[in-house]
Design a protein around this motif. Structure first.
Motif, mmCIF file in Angstrom:
data_model
loop_
_atom_site.group_PDB
_atom_site.id
_atom_site.type_symbol
_atom_site.label_atom_id
_atom_site.label_comp_id
_atom_site.label_asym_id
_atom_site.label_seq_id
_atom_site.Cartn_x
_atom_site.Cartn_y
_atom_site.Cartn_z
ATOM 1 N N GLY A 72 2.330 9.539 -5.187
ATOM 2 C CA GLY A 72 1.485 8.551 -4.525
ATOM 3 C C GLY A 72 0.047 9.009 -4.446
ATOM 4 O O GLY A 72 -0.314 10.083 -4.929
ATOM 5 N N ASP A 93 5.653 4.746 1.398
ATOM 6 C CA ASP A 93 6.088 5.984 2.047
ATOM 7 C C ASP A 93 7.086 5.700 3.168
ATOM 8 O O ASP A 93 8.112 6.386 3.300
ATOM 9 C CB ASP A 93 4.869 6.730 2.584
ATOM 10 C CG ASP A 93 5.218 8.096 3.126
ATOM 11 O OD1 ASP A 93 5.921 8.850 2.430
ATOM 12 O OD2 ASP A 93 4.786 8.418 4.246
ATOM 13 N N THR A 129 0.840 -1.190 0.000
ATOM 14 C CA THR A 129 0.000 0.000 0.000
ATOM 15 C C THR A 129 0.880 1.247 0.000
ATOM 16 O O THR A 129 2.106 1.177 0.137
ATOM 17 C CB THR A 129 -0.903 0.030 1.238
ATOM 18 O OG1 THR A 129 -0.083 0.130 2.410
ATOM 19 C CG2 THR A 129 -1.770 -1.225 1.324
ATOM 20 N N MET A 130 0.240 2.384 -0.112
ATOM 21 C CA MET A 130 0.976 3.644 -0.084
ATOM 22 C C MET A 130 1.734 3.842 1.227
ATOM 23 O O MET A 130 2.817 4.427 1.238
ATOM 24 C CB MET A 130 0.017 4.811 -0.307
ATOM 25 C CG MET A 130 -0.505 4.882 -1.716
ATOM 26 S SD MET A 130 0.808 5.172 -2.913
ATOM 27 C CE MET A 130 -0.009 4.637 -4.417
ATOM 28 N N VAL A 181 -0.601 0.208 -4.159
ATOM 29 C CA VAL A 181 0.277 0.903 -5.098
ATOM 30 C C VAL A 181 0.034 0.426 -6.528
ATOM 31 O O VAL A 181 -0.104 1.234 -7.455
ATOM 32 C CB VAL A 181 1.755 0.705 -4.709
ATOM 33 C CG1 VAL A 181 2.675 1.325 -5.757
ATOM 34 C CG2 VAL A 181 2.037 1.305 -3.338
ATOM 35 N N SER A 241 -3.425 6.587 2.404
ATOM 36 C CA SER A 241 -2.284 5.710 2.666
ATOM 37 C C SER A 241 -2.626 4.230 2.566
ATOM 38 O O SER A 241 -1.732 3.391 2.472
ATOM 39 C CB SER A 241 -1.711 6.007 4.054
ATOM 40 O OG SER A 241 -2.674 5.749 5.068
#
Length: 445
Positions: A133, A121, A116-117, A141, A137
């Motif tokens: 992005g 990150d 995932t984001m 991705v 969150s």
């Protein structure tokens, strides 16, 4: 359709061969494994294969083909249409595959298909590096990038898909292929917006950019100041550098508020100077810091419906229309009415890819979330009305990652009518039986 005995033997073999977990209806863990972000989605896959690595994905695809099952792919599971699931299908669940590997010397990052984001990150931040992005969150991705999604850093770094270096894919024939500018270049082109139509992305490689500082300010205003907030935000975007972005978003809880989120690819002092027109307006709260954007993350578990329209501009009349529609949001609920800018590096990015919305300077996104099924029609009607309000200013294009299943015309609008035949030919090459159909579907020709 396979016989019951063949299906049972194949399922037993899949359990034996997979490193990951396998869930079938009625088994412990099945209902949890078929739960996605949108609580309206209640689909019952035939089998869910939670894969641990690429070899598991290959084995799962072979299982599906042997039994003539269609395949859904779950990364983040955040899509409003619930395309991570399919009734009677095999779900390839990639959530265990979330490793992120940063190569700071090459300024590149390899991201597994279930990341995932937040995974991305956390991995890149210690190096002072970033790529474009999403705005939440928890979004996966792979689906976000390959679907041509848009996020907070687009104006500075370009769309996420513009930063795509390579894709590792498992096709409908259970073959492992790589796609990049030199290897399978036509497939690589199609993956710039064509989403999950061509196979299962087990990993992506993305370009990174130096970003030692990223600053965010979130101001909360009473809704009666909303029109002034939108106009002030519009002026900041018009006169500011490409490093500035963000959104105006009307929020609801017990009562509505108008939020102005300003993002800046740089330091807090410069952000505060840019934000002066917003700070000068009466506001109820002020939050400054990179984590302020996380306050706009939408937690899972509510019913949801959303859409988007790409806009030709943001005249005063449209500001009034946007703000008036916010007054009709379902309250109380978790609904939002968002307006955000594009432009900058989005508009100057590569025009050859099937990302048709690139030239839109603004996007409006009505985002309804609620708990009570009795509010389903009211919430859906609000989203429809929000789109209808702005249709006079629509470019006609759409960011497909911001919409659900809205029919083939919207898919065409998202990919670009001029790109469709070329995409259909790529689909025929890699998925002639349309095994991967739980998506913004491209039909093989």
């Amino acid at each position: 359709m396979a016989s019951r005995s063949k299906a049972g033997a194949a399922l037993a073999a899949l359990r034996e061969d997979l490193t990951g977990d396998v869930f079938a209806p009625g088994e412990p863990g099945y209902d949890e494994a078929r739960t996605v972000f949108n609580a309206m989605v209640d689909r019952r896959p035939a089998v869910i294969a939670r894969c641990a690595h690429e070899a598991d994905v290959v084995r799962a695809v072979r299982f599906a083909r042997d039994l003539d099952l269609h395949i859904a792919v779950r990364g983040g599971g955040h899509g409003v249409a619930g395309s991570a699931l399919g009734d009677g299908a095999l779900v390839v669940d990639l959530r265990r595959m979330h490793k992120v590997t940063v190569d700071p010397a090459a300024e590149a990052v390899r991201v597994e298909g279930g990341a995932t984001m937040s995974h991305l990150d956390r991995a890149t931040r210690p190096y002072g590096l970033a790529t474009a992005g999403a705005r939440d969150s928890a979004i996966g991705v792979a689906g976000f990038v390959l679907g041509g999604g848009t996020g907070w850093l687009d104006r500075a770094l370009g769309l996420a898909v513009d930063n795509l270096i390579g894709v590792e894919l498992v096709t409908a024939d259970a073959e492992r292929v790589h796609a990049n500018p030199d290897e399978n270049p036509e497939l690589f082109w199609a993956l710039h917006g064509g989403g999950g139509n061509f196979g299962i992305a087990t990993a992506l490689t993305l370009e990174l950019h130096e970003l030692p500082e990223f600053s965010v300010a979130l101001l909360l205003h009473l809704p009666e100041f909303g029109r002034e907030v939108v106009r002030a935000f519009r002026e900041i975007i018009r006169t500011g550098p490409d490093q500035v972005g963000g959104a105006v978003v009307y929020l609801t809880a017990d009562r509505p508020v108008c939020g102005a989120l300003l993002t800046y690819a740089g330091g807090e002092a410069d952000l505060r100077k840019l934000a002066e027109p917003l700070l000068a307006l009466p506001h109820e709260a002020e939050l400054v810091g990179a984590e302020a954007r996380r306050l706009l993350d939408a937690p899972a578990g509510l019913r949801a419906h959303w859409s988007a329209e790409c806009l030709t501009g943001l005249p005063d009349e449209l500001v009034d229309v946007f703000s008036a529609r916010a007054e009709a949001m379902p309250v109380p609920s978790g609904s939002r009415h968002m307006l955000f800018p594009l432009g900058g590096a989005v508009a100057t990015g590569p025009a050859a890819y099937p990302v048709a919305y690139r030239d839109a300077p603004w996007v409006v996104r009505p985002f309804a979330r609620w708990a009570d099924p009795a509010d389903d029609e009211r919430a859906a009607a609000w989203v429809r009305d929000a789109r209808a309000d702005v249709r006079s200013w629509s470019t006609g294009a759409v960011c497909l990652s911001l919409v659900g299943d809205e029919g083939p015309d919207r898919v065409r609008a998202g990919l670009g009518a001029g790109n469709l035949l070329r995409l259909e030919k790529v689909k025929r090459t890699y998925d002639p039986d349309n095994v991967f159909r739980f998506n913004h579907n491209i039909k093989p020709v």
